[in-house]
Design an enzyme around this catalytic site. Structure first.
Site, short mmCIF file in Angstrom:
data_model
loop_
_atom_site.label_atom_id
_atom_site.label_comp_id
_atom_site.label_asym_id
_atom_site.label_seq_id
_atom_site.Cartn_x
_atom_site.Cartn_y
_atom_site.Cartn_z
N GLU A 128 0.89 -1.30 -0.09
CA GLU A 128 0.01 0.04 0.14
C GLU A 128 0.88 1.23 -0.06
O GLU A 128 0.69 2.18 -0.75
CB GLU A 128 -0.94 -0.12 0.99
N HIS A 131 1.63 2.14 -3.31
CA HIS A 131 0.73 2.57 -4.28
C HIS A 131 0.63 4.27 -3.73
O HIS A 131 0.63 5.13 -4.59
CB HIS A 131 -0.52 2.28 -3.77
N CYS A 138 2.41 -4.70 -10.28
CA CYS A 138 3.45 -5.25 -11.01
C CYS A 138 3.51 -6.77 -11.59
O CYS A 138 2.85 -7.35 -10.64
CB CYS A 138 4.90 -5.27 -10.01
ZN LIG Z 1 -2.43 -3.04 -4.81
ZN LIG Z 2 7.89 -4.95 -9.26
#
Ligand SMILES: [Zn+2]
Ligand SMILES: [Zn+2]
Length: 171
Positions: A128, A131, A138
């Site tokens: 998180e 983010h 990914c």
């Molecule tokens: Zn996520």
């Molecule tokens: Zn990655």
């Protein structure tokens, strides 16, 4: 850059301290624990017997520049249209929230495994936080930014960023 972890509701100090050390070891920046808030009832949805993640996330006001805040809750979180979420992040405010609830073996009727629990919690927090730094999911299933559909995905991936994601974290 600094990272602040905030317990939302009752989280044992030992757990917070352990998570703080682990997250600091991955981001190599100062990590602090600060008091969160304990009134989670505002986000409770009785029809679902769960807590609305986005509402708790919105209550975590970002206080400073160059800071990332992660709220740690021990209640089951959801967003509309999903059965549950492990966590949620808001890139604009630099805040995130993570639930510990489904990370314990006990939740699935299995014997407790503290080491596994802490490993999972670290991965969810680091994910998180990724983010909040603008990282997307990914495709590398070993990378912490890989999307976890289930705990099996969480357990398979590692707690750190792959060589493609790592350079995108600007501290
Ligand atoms: Zn996520
Ligand atoms: Zn990655």
């Amino acid at each position: 850059m600094k990272i602040t972890l905030k317990p939302l509701g009752n989280i044992a100090d030992e757990i917070m301290e352990e998570l703080k050390d682990r997250v600091g070891g991955i981001f190599h920046c100062p990590v602090e624990i600060k008091a969160g808030f304990s009134d989670l009832a505002q986000a409770y949805t009785s029809e679902r017997k769960q807590y609305f993640s986005s509402k708790l996330l919105a209550s975590l006001k970002k206080s400073e520049r160059d800071e990332r805040i992660v709220g740690i809750a021990d209640v089951d979180l959801y967003v509309p249209r999903l059965n549950f979420v492990f966590g949620e992040a808001d890139m604009v405010s630099g805040t995130a929230i993570v639930s510990l609830c489904r990370l314990r073996q006990e939740y699935y009727g299995l014997a407790p495994d503290e080491a596994l629990f802490l490993e999972r919690a670290t991965k969810e927090i680091v994910h998180e936080l990724g983010h909040t730094f603008g990282l997307r999911h990914c495709p590398n299933n070993k990378c912490v930014m890989h999307f976890s559909n289930s705990l099996a995905d969480t357990d398979f991936k590692e707690a750190h960023f792959c060589t493609k994601c790592r350079p995108k974290i600007i501290l």
